[in-house]
Write an enzyme that holds these catalytic residues in place. Sequence first.
Site, mmCIF file in Angstrom:
data_model
loop_
_atom_site.group_PDB
_atom_site.id
_atom_site.type_symbol
_atom_site.label_atom_id
_atom_site.label_comp_id
_atom_site.label_asym_id
_atom_site.label_seq_id
_atom_site.Cartn_x
_atom_site.Cartn_y
_atom_site.Cartn_z
ATOM 1 N N GLY A 220 -5.958 12.896 7.913
ATOM 2 C CA GLY A 220 -5.784 11.798 8.861
ATOM 3 C C GLY A 220 -4.378 11.252 8.799
ATOM 4 N N ASN A 221 -4.153 10.130 9.448
ATOM 5 C CA ASN A 221 -2.833 9.491 9.392
ATOM 6 C C ASN A 221 -2.991 7.979 9.445
ATOM 7 O OD1 ASN A 221 -2.644 8.610 12.284
ATOM 8 N ND2 ASN A 221 -2.890 10.811 12.578
ATOM 9 N N ASN A 222 -1.871 7.293 9.350
ATOM 10 C CA ASN A 222 -1.898 5.833 9.183
ATOM 11 C C ASN A 222 -1.985 5.037 10.482
ATOM 12 O OD1 ASN A 222 -1.769 5.681 6.455
ATOM 13 N ND2 ASN A 222 0.469 5.763 6.370
ATOM 14 N N SER A 223 -2.130 5.696 11.625
ATOM 15 C CA SER A 223 -2.113 4.947 12.881
ATOM 16 C C SER A 223 -3.266 3.941 12.931
ATOM 17 C CB SER A 223 -2.230 5.914 14.061
ATOM 18 O OG SER A 223 -2.379 5.189 15.249
ATOM 19 N N ALA A 287 -1.743 9.017 17.574
ATOM 20 C CA ALA A 287 -1.079 9.860 16.570
ATOM 21 C C ALA A 287 -1.964 11.094 16.403
ATOM 22 C CB ALA A 287 -0.947 9.098 15.258
#
Length: 421
Positions: A220-223, A287
């Site tokens: 995943g990512n931090n968005s 993102a």
Amino acid sequence: MKVVLGVAGGIAAYKAASLLRLFTEGGHDVTVVPTAAALHFVGAPTWSALSGKPVATEVWSDVHEVKHVRLGQEADLVVVAPATADLIARAAHGLADDLLTNVLLTASCPVVLAPAMHTEMWEHAATQANIALLSERGVHIVPPASGRLTGKDSGPGRLPEPEDLYAVCLRELARAGSRAAASGVSAAPATGVRGPLAGRRVVITAGGTREPLDPVRYLGNNSSGKQGYALARVAASRGAVVTLVAAHTALADPAGVQVQRVGTALELKAAVEALVPEADVVVMAAAVADFRPAAYADHKIKKTHDPADPDAAPTIDLVRNPDILAGIVAVRGSTVSPVVVGFAAETGDGEHAVLDLGREKLARKGCDLLVVNEVGADRTFGKDDNLVHILRQGSDDVTEVGPASKDDVAAAVWDAVQSLL
Ligand code: CTP
């Protein structure tokens, strides 16, 4: 739109302050008309400060302005939240003993009542008969929610959440707008909100995609999704018909916006591609993961996954995800030609590096606008403020925005889009 927000004397009056904020942030012109009893719960300064207008409860103030008639006549919507048993009774029987009941007698626009009271009062035959009468006359009643009431008791009687009430109000405005259009009276946009994006269909992606590895793990990512949600809110407030394709985010659905939840980049791609043919604008604020695990393990990958080497760590093979933004640009033709906006998350080591990377990305992606975001461990993701540069295809001009709230950034992005529509 001109909205009269009536507030009757119940404890849920505090929730009407949030409803008022949603209306004003949505660009509506709101006059609050509390009853005298409502002011015991929330005082006039609160209503006045939040609406930016004077507040009156009686017909005897500013008599020369003939408010008791004018407010109702000029309103596009009257909503009473909370509507108490007493207010409902007075409205049902046509009493006009304060400013709010005068407004209800003079309004020819849609009227929404959101009752809130104790369960016994709500279920009493008198209240139910009054509700039936008002409903027959075309008043839209939002039934109370069930749950914890003031004190220890619970049951039907709670005022629904402000976001839900706001959504009902927008729908009533839209319905009134399409009735007016059908009868040839001033055509209204599909959401009922007038504004520079009225009638435009916009698709916005937001949040971070998650690429599953096994049933419990993902890449995943931090968005946080905050910027995409702000874009959706501002577009709706400017009259657009908004579909928000939301990848992972902890945010609640914004009012007046249709939300489609997705998980992976491939799901996001399918959702967006289905919407593109009808869209006037596509904004890719999500993102999107560039890579996904090449294989999905049906069962949780165990720590000791290789019996021959109990201490070995697994190797995860990745494959590229399609570039959704570039794909939309590629299919643009004479029949489908939305304005396409990309976002670029860049960690340069100085403004120039960030802008250079942005320009290179704008050329590579071929979109009309690129919003370049400076990202880093403590910048942008999850924050309420943002610093962006808006780049245009075929132009060296750069619009700098911020540090500013994500709503202000969204407003600047829509200003730039509007100049292209
Ligand atoms: N995007 C997309 N599909 C992808 C990756 C990104 O549509 N597979 C979109 C994003 O929604 C954003 C824009 O492309 O609008 C730029 O995303 P960004 O991550 O900054 O760029 P990348 O193309 O992934 O390039 P890089 O990571 O190398 O900077």
